[in-house]
Design an enzyme around this catalytic site. Structure first.
Site, PDB file in Angstrom:
ATOM      1  N   THR A  52      11.722   3.160   0.903  1.00 16.18           N
ATOM      2  CA  THR A  52      11.469   4.602   1.171  1.00 16.18           C
ATOM      3  C   THR A  52      12.245   5.183   1.226  1.00 16.18           C
ATOM      4  O   THR A  52      12.706   4.972   2.373  1.00 16.18           O
ATOM      5  CB  THR A  52       9.866   4.628   1.011  1.00 16.18           C
ATOM      6  OG1 THR A  52       9.437   6.088   0.730  1.00 16.18           O
ATOM      7  CG2 THR A  52       9.413   4.443   2.211  1.00 16.18           C
ATOM      8  N   ASP A  53      12.373   7.021   1.012  1.00 15.53           N
ATOM      9  CA  ASP A  53      12.432   7.679   2.253  1.00 15.53           C
ATOM     10  C   ASP A  53      12.863   7.931   2.683  1.00 15.53           C
ATOM     11  O   ASP A  53      12.704   8.568   4.421  1.00 15.53           O
ATOM     12  CB  ASP A  53      13.406   8.638   0.848  1.00 15.53           C
ATOM     13  CG  ASP A  53      12.241   9.886   0.100  1.00 15.53           C
ATOM     14  OD1 ASP A  53      11.146   8.713   0.631  1.00 15.53           O
ATOM     15  OD2 ASP A  53      12.496  10.909  -0.167  1.00 15.53           O
ATOM     16  N   GLU A  54      10.943   7.493   2.525  1.00 18.79           N
ATOM     17  CA  GLU A  54       9.672   8.076   3.774  1.00 18.79           C
ATOM     18  C   GLU A  54      10.643   7.439   5.241  1.00 18.79           C
ATOM     19  O   GLU A  54      10.014   8.324   6.169  1.00 18.79           O
ATOM     20  CB  GLU A  54       8.343   8.085   3.680  1.00 18.79           C
ATOM     21  CG  GLU A  54       8.388   8.495   2.536  1.00 18.79           C
ATOM     22  CD  GLU A  54       6.845   8.633   2.188  1.00 18.79           C
ATOM     23  OE1 GLU A  54       5.713   9.355   3.012  1.00 18.79           O
ATOM     24  OE2 GLU A  54       6.008   9.219   1.135  1.00 18.79           O
ATOM     25  N   TYR A  70      -1.600  21.067  -0.884  1.00 16.92           N
ATOM     26  CA  TYR A  70      -1.742  20.987   0.973  1.00 16.92           C
ATOM     27  C   TYR A  70      -0.905  22.220   1.415  1.00 16.92           C
ATOM     28  O   TYR A  70       0.790  22.659   0.468  1.00 16.92           O
ATOM     29  CB  TYR A  70      -0.850  19.473   1.151  1.00 16.92           C
ATOM     30  CG  TYR A  70      -1.345  18.501   0.490  1.00 16.92           C
ATOM     31  CD1 TYR A  70      -2.870  18.988   0.251  1.00 16.92           C
ATOM     32  CD2 TYR A  70      -1.217  17.178   0.905  1.00 16.92           C
ATOM     33  CE1 TYR A  70      -3.527  17.317  -0.529  1.00 16.92           C
ATOM     34  CE2 TYR A  70      -1.730  16.683   0.124  1.00 16.92           C
ATOM     35  CZ  TYR A  70      -2.882  16.433  -0.242  1.00 16.92           C
ATOM     36  OH  TYR A  70      -3.445  15.209  -0.665  1.00 16.92           O
ATOM     37  N   LYS A 112      -1.006  10.902  -6.833  1.00 15.46           N
ATOM     38  CA  LYS A 112       0.059  11.082  -6.071  1.00 15.46           C
ATOM     39  C   LYS A 112      -0.013  12.304  -7.239  1.00 15.46           C
ATOM     40  O   LYS A 112      -0.627  12.898  -8.022  1.00 15.46           O
ATOM     41  CB  LYS A 112       0.735   9.907  -6.942  1.00 15.46           C
ATOM     42  CG  LYS A 112       0.885   8.573  -6.658  1.00 15.46           C
ATOM     43  CD  LYS A 112       1.475   8.794  -5.067  1.00 15.46           C
ATOM     44  CE  LYS A 112       0.975   7.468  -4.622  1.00 15.46           C
ATOM     45  NZ  LYS A 112       1.314   5.593  -4.802  1.00 15.46           N
ATOM     46  N   LYS A 163       6.192   0.907   6.395  1.00 12.66           N
ATOM     47  CA  LYS A 163       7.859   0.368   5.437  1.00 12.66           C
ATOM     48  C   LYS A 163       8.848   0.395   6.325  1.00 12.66           C
ATOM     49  O   LYS A 163       9.978  -0.456   6.085  1.00 12.66           O
ATOM     50  CB  LYS A 163       7.937   2.002   4.269  1.00 12.66           C
ATOM     51  CG  LYS A 163       6.491   1.669   3.097  1.00 12.66           C
ATOM     52  CD  LYS A 163       6.731   0.412   2.268  1.00 12.66           C
ATOM     53  CE  LYS A 163       7.701   0.548   1.480  1.00 12.66           C
ATOM     54  NZ  LYS A 163       7.819  -0.724   0.344  1.00 12.66           N
ATOM     55  N   GLU A 201       1.053  -1.034  -0.005  1.00 15.90           N
ATOM     56  CA  GLU A 201       0.394   0.008  -0.606  1.00 15.90           C
ATOM     57  C   GLU A 201       0.852   1.020  -0.110  1.00 15.90           C
ATOM     58  O   GLU A 201       2.075   1.268   1.345  1.00 15.90           O
ATOM     59  CB  GLU A 201      -0.434   0.031   1.296  1.00 15.90           C
ATOM     60  CG  GLU A 201      -1.579  -0.991   1.282  1.00 15.90           C
ATOM     61  CD  GLU A 201      -2.950  -0.773   0.176  1.00 15.90           C
ATOM     62  OE1 GLU A 201      -3.499   0.178  -0.628  1.00 15.90           O
ATOM     63  OE2 GLU A 201      -3.603  -1.802  -0.101  1.00 15.90           O
ATOM     64  N   TYR A 203       1.996   5.021   6.785  1.00 16.80           N
ATOM     65  CA  TYR A 203       2.609   4.588   5.682  1.00 16.80           C
ATOM     66  C   TYR A 203       4.105   4.157   5.989  1.00 16.80           C
ATOM     67  O   TYR A 203       4.247   2.772   5.867  1.00 16.80           O
ATOM     68  CB  TYR A 203       2.747   5.602   4.249  1.00 16.80           C
ATOM     69  CG  TYR A 203       3.493   5.311   2.966  1.00 16.80           C
ATOM     70  CD1 TYR A 203       3.200   4.057   2.900  1.00 16.80           C
ATOM     71  CD2 TYR A 203       4.075   5.940   3.054  1.00 16.80           C
ATOM     72  CE1 TYR A 203       3.624   3.871   2.194  1.00 16.80           C
ATOM     73  CE2 TYR A 203       5.958   5.559   1.633  1.00 16.80           C
ATOM     74  CZ  TYR A 203       5.187   4.604   1.266  1.00 16.80           C
ATOM     75  OH  TYR A 203       6.311   4.402  -0.087  1.00 16.80           O
ATOM     76  N   ARG A 211      -2.097  17.954   5.207  1.00 13.51           N
ATOM     77  CA  ARG A 211      -1.591  16.961   5.525  1.00 13.51           C
ATOM     78  C   ARG A 211      -1.185  16.708   6.445  1.00 13.51           C
ATOM     79  O   ARG A 211      -0.277  17.394   7.160  1.00 13.51           O
ATOM     80  CB  ARG A 211      -0.682  16.016   3.976  1.00 13.51           C
ATOM     81  CG  ARG A 211      -0.711  13.794   4.388  1.00 13.51           C
ATOM     82  CD  ARG A 211       0.429  13.566   3.659  1.00 13.51           C
ATOM     83  NE  ARG A 211       0.442  13.762   2.792  1.00 13.51           N
ATOM     84  CZ  ARG A 211       0.885  13.337   1.413  1.00 13.51           C
ATOM     85  NH1 ARG A 211       2.391  12.844   1.871  1.00 13.51           N
ATOM     86  NH2 ARG A 211       0.254  12.622   0.051  1.00 13.51           N
TER      87      ARG A 211
END
Ligand code: NAD
Ligand code: TDX
Length: 360
Positions: free
Chosen positions: A136-138, A219, A201, A166, A88, A162, A297
């Site tokens: 991911t970088d997140e 945002y 996205k 991850k 997801e 999310y 967000r």
């Protein structure tokens, strides 16, 4: 020795670009190319339809959490390499409903790791087997304007359901290397753009809204920064890591390309304003007039930036795309592929859109 690859999430955005890249780069290879994808809202058989005629390719509809299905595929297809994209993937959806993220991203990754471990151990642990986990970088959290970019040793500090899910899956992939010696690899990549990206996205959403004359929801103040990489560059990076990295290695991937959201939206407005009429499409409204600042967000990370010196130095990879050219090509692709995106604006999409943007 042929690689028999299982590509999870191979009908999604990055996965389908990767499968196409793989088949093109291994034209005479006898290795199997098996895609396992649940074909949910983001998984689209049309994304890989052009590969269906290849005998070595197959698309299997199924859930990575289904242990017996995964085990059967690993055995039947003699899989020696997993490239794990399935997830997801959308932060806003994780805020609306986090449970699916924990299920697929954490439990699903665990299920794949366990099934692959059993399969690898049953073959007496061949040294050429690989499990590449795409992340991911997140997971590293958020940077202030002057902070140095994330490196592979930056501590994890995820801020959304999310990125937390991850992060959990990254830790499991790491643990399977350290505990069982299983040859896992982890790549952490920045924001991708390019063809076949689902229109939830930023970039495809803005392109479609411009074409449809809908508001462009920016945002907060639009000053958040992302490090954008063309999806083709992500594909070459993953293949490079798969072929050259040592088991247990972690590599950051990024575009050395930090851009503010509002600047991207302006660029998209201008590109659309130029390219749509040139391709015979009239825009309902002047694009920049559609820009609408909306409520931010929750937990919105301010800035991401990747330090990619490790992959450049160790493996000789660096991004090839120039952002201006890549963005132009991407806008052209969405203009030329209405037949691809029109069916995606389904009842599910409209419901999601109303829920997320209706209250802003
Ligand atoms: P995507 O949402 O377009 O694709 C994900 C795919 O996984 C879809 O085809 C979906 O059907 C499939 N999937 C979801 N749940 C599944 C399940 N339970 N079983 C089997 N298949 C399932 O996402 P994407 O942007 O292509 O991202 C792919 C991977 O790359 C993800 O792991 C994501 O975290 C990572 N990533 C994405 C970006 C980005 O900018 N898009 C950047 C860095 C890393
Ligand atoms: O309508 C919007 N308006 C807006 O201002 C949307 C959809 C996004 N944004 C902002 C939020 C982000 O700052 O644009 C930026 C990019 O947003 P997304 O496209 O949702 O990407 P992001 O949240 O940065 O996460 C992406 O990159 C890392 C992918 O979705 C992840 O899967 C990946 O791990």
């Amino acid at each position: 020795m042929s690689k028999h690859v299982l590509i999870t999430g191979g009908a999604g955005f990055i996965g389908s670009n990767f499968v196409r890249h793989w088949c093109k780069n291994h034209p005479d290879d006898n290795g199997r190319v098996v895609v396992l994808d649940i074909l949910g809202y983001a998984g689209n058989p049309a994304n890989v339809a052009d590969l269906e005629e290849q005998e070595r390719f197959s698309l299997v509809k199924g859930d990575i959490c289904d242990r017996s299905l995964v085990t059967e595929l690993l055995t039947r297809e003699k899989i020696n390499t997993i490239i794990h994209f399935a997830a997801e993937s959308h932060v806003d959806r994780s805020i609306l409903g986090p449970a699916a993220f924990v299920q697929t991203n954490v439990v699903g990754t665990f299920t794949l790791l366990e099934a692959f471990r059993q399969h690898w151990e049953a073959q007496a642990k061949p040294s050429h087997y690989r499990f590449l986990h795409v992340s991911t970088d997140e997971v590293y959290g958020s940077l202030a304007a002057d902070d140095p970019a994330f490196t592979e040793t930056t501590p994890y500090a995820p801020n959304s359901p999310y990125s937390a899910s991850k992060a959990g899956s990254d830790h499991l992939a790491r643990a399977y290397f350290h505990t069982y010696g299983m040859p896992t690899l982890i790549t952490n990549c920045s924001n991708n753009y390019g063809p076949y990206q689902f229109p939830e996205k930023l970039i495809p959403l803005m392109c479609l809204n411009i074409l449809l004359g809908k508001p462009l929801p920016v945002y907060g103040d639009g000053q958040n920064v992302r490090d954008w990489l063309h999806v083709s560059d992500h594909c070459t990076a993953i293949e490079t890591v798969l072929n050259q990295a040592n088991p247990g290695d972690v590599y950051n991937i990024g575009g050395n390309n930090q851009v503010k959201n509002l600047d991207i939206v302006h660029q998209l407005c201008d590109l659309m304003g130029e390219l749509a009429p040139a391709m015979g499409m009239e825009l309902p409204t002047a694009p920049r007039e559609l820009i609408t600042f909306v409520r931010d967000r929750p937990g919105h990370d301010r800035r991401y930036a990747m330090d990619i010196s490790k992959i450049e130095r160790d493996l000789g990879w660096s991004p090839a795309y120039n952002f201006e050219t890549g963005l132009r090509q991407t806008v052209e692709w969405y203009l030329q592929h209405r037949d691809w995106w029109q069916p995606l604006l389904s009842e599910e999409y409209k419901g999601y859109y109303a829920k997320l943007y209706g209250q802003r």
